[in-house]
Structures are given as structure tokens and as C-alpha cells.
Design a protein around this motif. Structure first.
Motif, PDB file in Angstrom:
ATOM      1  N   LYS A  64      22.048  44.581  43.366  1.00 59.82           N
ATOM      2  CA  LYS A  64      23.237  44.194  44.211  1.00 59.82           C
ATOM      3  C   LYS A  64      23.736  42.687  44.165  1.00 59.82           C
ATOM      4  N   GLU A  65      22.744  41.575  44.128  1.00 56.25           N
ATOM      5  CA  GLU A  65      23.088  40.259  43.872  1.00 56.25           C
ATOM      6  C   GLU A  65      23.970  40.042  42.638  1.00 56.25           C
ATOM      7  N   ARG A  72      32.588  37.679  41.862  1.00 55.26           N
ATOM      8  CA  ARG A  72      32.833  36.025  41.995  1.00 55.26           C
ATOM      9  C   ARG A  72      32.317  35.362  41.284  1.00 55.26           C
ATOM     10  N   PRO A  73      32.300  35.022  39.926  1.00 52.96           N
ATOM     11  CA  PRO A  73      31.559  34.165  39.009  1.00 52.96           C
ATOM     12  C   PRO A  73      31.746  32.873  39.391  1.00 52.96           C
ATOM     13  N   GLY A  74      33.041  32.603  39.774  1.00 54.75           N
ATOM     14  CA  GLY A  74      33.372  31.171  40.179  1.00 54.75           C
ATOM     15  C   GLY A  74      32.488  30.602  41.278  1.00 54.75           C
TER      16      GLY A  74
END
Length: 93
Positions: A64-65, A72-74
Motif C-alpha cells: 500500500k505504501e 506522488r513520487p515528488g
């Protein structure tokens, strides 16, 4: 003994990986498939365990994480190399 043809379609990458594996084992695709079929007949079933992927709670949380990180890689720190990451972890220890 009479023989017959079996025609199957598989992903080309899977076929190539399987051919490489079987070659390393001294087999060709025909021999490997024949071995599988004979073993299945001798076992009167599939000769290995088949089950659904059912991860434990810790693995589910990690998956899940990971999914959130992909969305949202940023929001997450990136490293240029593994050594850079290890260095930071050791500095914080």
C-alpha cells in the motif's frame, strides 16, 4: 507410440527466458514440456503447489505504501545511488 502436436501461445519474453533456463539445464523446450506433462500424469495433478498470493499484514502495508509512493513520487526523497542512500542512513545512525 503415436505422437501428436500441441500448439500454445506464450509471451515472447517468457519463451526466451524459459529457453535460456532450459538450455542451462541441458534441455530444450520440447524435453522440458514433456517432463512437465509426464510428472503431472505421475502425480495425478500439477506437480507443484498452486495458490493465490495472500500477503501477510506487513507485506500488505508495504505494498500500500509503495502504491502511494507511485502516485506522488515528488513527496519522497530520491537518491542518485545506493551508496548515497546507505551513507545517509549511516550518518543518521
Amino acid at each position: 507410440m503415436a505422437t501428436t502436436n500441441i500448439n500454445i501461445r506464450v509471451d515472447s519474453a517468457l519463451k526466451k527466458e524459459a529457453e535460456t533456463l532450459f538450455s542451462d539445464l541441458g534441455l530444450n523446450m520440447f524435453s522440458a514440456i514433456t517432463m512437465f506433462l509426464k510428472t503431472a500424469v505421475n502425480h495425478e495433478g500439477i506437480p507443484f503447489e498452486i495458490k493465490r498470493f495472500n500477503p501477510n499484514a506487513e507485506t500488505r502495508a508495504a505494498l500500500k505504501e509503495y502504491e502511494e509512493m507511485q502516485k506522488r513520487p515528488g513527496d519522497y526523497k530520491r537518491y542518485k545511488s545506493f551508496d548515497e542512500m546507505v551513507s545517509e542512513v549511516l550518518d543518521d545512525a
